[in-house]
Design an enzyme around this catalytic site. Structure first.
Site, short mmCIF file in Angstrom:
data_model
loop_
_atom_site.label_atom_id
_atom_site.label_comp_id
_atom_site.label_asym_id
_atom_site.label_seq_id
_atom_site.Cartn_x
_atom_site.Cartn_y
_atom_site.Cartn_z
N ASP A 267 7.43 1.01 1.23
CA ASP A 267 6.58 2.13 1.65
C ASP A 267 6.14 1.87 3.09
OD1 ASP A 267 4.79 4.21 1.82
OD2 ASP A 267 3.39 3.44 0.31
N GLU A 380 -2.31 0.68 5.56
CA GLU A 380 -1.87 1.93 6.18
C GLU A 380 -2.99 2.79 6.76
OE1 GLU A 380 -0.54 4.95 3.31
OE2 GLU A 380 -0.56 3.40 1.77
#
Ligand code: GLY
Ligand code: MN
Ligand code: MN
Length: 434
Positions: A267, A380
Site C-alpha cells: 500500500d 501515510e
C-alpha cells in the site's frame, strides 16, 4: 521449513488457544459480477492463513481438546468440470499435500458437522461475517441439539474465532515478511514506472495501466485495492477511483496503488508533478507532508503506542499549516481545536497484511496498544487543500499523500517501500530521466 508446515503450525497454534471446542472456518464464495461472469476469485484471508488452500467451496474444521483434529472439506475431483475450470485437488490429494488429518467432499459438510459438533463445549467461527453461514451453522447446531435424548449436546458457547486469529495475523512471521518484501519491491517498481511514464495530456487510466502492467508482469495478478490515480483537484477526493481525467501541465498526480502478492497487500502513495518539476507552492506543501512522514516513521518503534506516529505527524503538519496560513494560532491550539482536520482528515496509518486494512486491535483496555516486532503498518500523512475564501489561492487543489509500509523490528523499524523516490530531488531526478 516447508510451506505446508507453516500452515500446519498456524493451525496448531490456533488449536492450543481454543483449548476445547470446534472451529469452522469457510473460505470465500465466488461472486457473480454480471450474468454468468464472476469476479476474479479471492479466497478468505483467515482460511488461507490456516491452510494455504486456494480453491473455492472449502471449509476448514479444527477440533481442539485432548486429541486434536484438522479436517478439510473441499470439492471432489471431477474430470468433466476440470476440463472447463482446471485442476481440483480433491479430498485425498488435499489431505496429503496440505497436511490435514482428514479430508472429505464438501457435499458431506452438513452431515459431518452435525456429527463433529456433538458434545463440543464451544463453537468458534467468524460470527456475523456472513449471514448465510450464521444461519446455516445455527441450523446445524439445532440439529445437534435435537439429539439430546441420545445424550449428545450441542456447543453451549459460540465464540468469534477472529478474536484469536486477528491477534495471530497481526504479528507477521518470516514467511509473511518475505512475501511482503517482495510485494513491496513490485509496487515500488510500479510507482517508479508511473513517474517515468507520466506526461501532460495523458489520462489517469493510462498511468493506472502502467501500474497494473508492472504488477501483473511480476506475478502479482491483482492490485490489493483499486488504484487511486488522481491528477490535480482529484487528489483532494480521498477515495477517488474514477481515474478518467486528463492530466494537466502544472498539476500534481497522486497515486495510491499497491499489488497483492500471494495474498499479501502492499500500500504505497506517491505524489509528484506531472511536468516533472514541483512549483514553489507545491514544494512548500510537499516538504511539510514529507517532514510529517519522516517524524511519523521515526516514532514507529517498538514499545511506542500505536498512535505515536500519528501524534508525531500531526505536530509537524500543524506547524506547517500555520506557516502556510491555512491554520491560525499555536501548534497546541491547532491540535486542540482540530482545525487541521479541514486539510488532514484521516489518520496516519493502519495495520497491513493479508487485508490492506489488516486485522488486529488498535487499543487494549481502551489504551493504544504498544508497537511490537513483527507488526506491519502504513505511515501515510497527507494534506488536501480545497478552494475556500480563507485559503491562499496559490494552494488551492493541492492534494498530497506520502505512504510507506513499515515493519516494526526488535529495536527500530524497516521501511519496505523505500525504493519508491519521495524527496523532491529524487522525484525530479527520476522524472528528468524520462
Ligand atoms: N489505499 C488504502 C489506504 O491507503 O488506506
Ligand atoms: Mn493505506
Ligand atoms: Mn494507500
Amino acid at each position: 521449513m516447508t510451506i505446508p508446515t507453516i500452515y500446519k503450525q498456524r493451525r496448531a497454534r490456533l488449536l492450543t488457544q481454543m483449548q476445547q471446542g470446534i472451529a469452522i472456518i469457510p473460505t470465500a464464495q465466488e461472486v457473480l459480477r454480471n450474468a454468468d461472469t464472476h469476479y476474479g476469485y479471492r479466497y478468505d484471508s483467515n482460511f488461507y492463513y490456516l491452510t494455504g488452500f486456494i480453491e473455492p467451496e472449502a471449509v476448514l474444521v479444527l477440533i481442539a481438546g485432548e486429541s486434536t483434529k484438522t479436517i478439510l472439506f473441499c470439492r471432489e475431483k471431477n474430470l468433466e468440470r476440470e476440463i472447463w475450470d482446471g485442476h481440483r485437488f480433491g479430498p485425498a490429494a488435499a489431505q496429503e499435500q496440505f497436511g490435514f488429518d482428514m479430508a472429505y467432499p464438501i457435499a458431506q459438510l452438513d452431515e459431518k458437522l452435525i456429527e463433529l459438533m456433538g458434545n463440543q463445549p464451544a463453537l468458534f467461527y467468524p460470527l456475523g461475517s456472513d449471514a448465510a453461514w450464521d444461519q446455516r451453522l445455527l441450523k446445524l447446531r439445532n440439529a445437534v441439539q435435537e439429539k439430546v435424548r441420545s445424550g449428545i449436546h450441542a456447543p453451549e458457547e459460540i465464540r468469534d474465532v477472529r478474536a484469536l486469529l486477528n491477534e495471530m495475523r497481526l504479528f507477521k512471521d518470516a514467511h509473511e515478511l518475505d512475501i511482503m518484501r517482495r510485494a513491496a519491491v513490485i509496487s515500488t517498481t510500479a510507482h517508479k514506472r508511473a513517474m517515468q511514464f507520466t506526461r501532460r495530456e495523458q489520462f489517469e487510466y493510462q498511468v493506472e495501466a502502467e501500474l497494473l502492467h508492472e504488477f501483473c508482469s511480476h506475478g502479482a495478478r491483482n492490485p490489493a485495492y483499486t488504484s487511486i490515480v488522481a491528477g490535480g483537484a482529484n487528489a483532494c477526493v480521498l477515495h477517488y477511483v474514477g481515474n478518467n481525467a486528463k492530466l494537466k501541465d502544472g498539476d500534481l498526480l497522486l497515486i495510491d496503488a499497491g499489488c497483492e502478492l500471494d495474498g499479501y497487500a502492499s500500500d504505497i502513495t506517491r505524489t509528484f508533478p506531472i511536468n516533472g518539476k514541483f512549483s514553489t507552492a507545491q514544494k512548500d506543501v510537499y516538504e511539510i507532508v514529507l517532514a510529517a512522514q519522516d517524524a511519523a516513521i521515526a516514532a514507529a518503534k517498538p514499545k511506542q503506542p500505536w498512535d505515536a506516529p500519528h501524534t508525531a505527524a500531526l505536530r509537524v503538519l500543524a506547524q506547517g499549516f500555520i506557516d502556510l496560513k491555512l491554520c491560525r494560532g499555536s501548534v497546541d491550539a491547532v491540535l486542540e481545536s482540530e482545525s487541521y482536520k479541514k486539510f488532514y482528515m484521516h489518520r496516519t496509518g493502519h495495520w497491513l497484511g493479508m487485508d490492506v486494512h489488516d486485522v488486529g486491535d488498535y487499543k487494549i483496555d481502551n489504551n493504544w496498544r504498544a508497537l511490537q516486532p513483527g507488526m506491519v503498518m502504513t505511515v501515510e500523512p497527507g494534506c488536501y487543500i480545497r478552494p475556500a475564501d480563507d485559503v491562499p489561492p496559490a494552494l488551492w487543489n493541492i492534494g498530497i499523500r506520502i505512504e510507506d509500509d513499515v515493519v516494526i523490528t526488535a529495536k527500530d523499524n524497516e521501511v519496505l517501500t523505500d525504493a519508491a523516490p519521495k524527496t523532491v530531488a529524487d522525484i525530479e531526478e527520476l522524472m528528468r530521466q524520462n
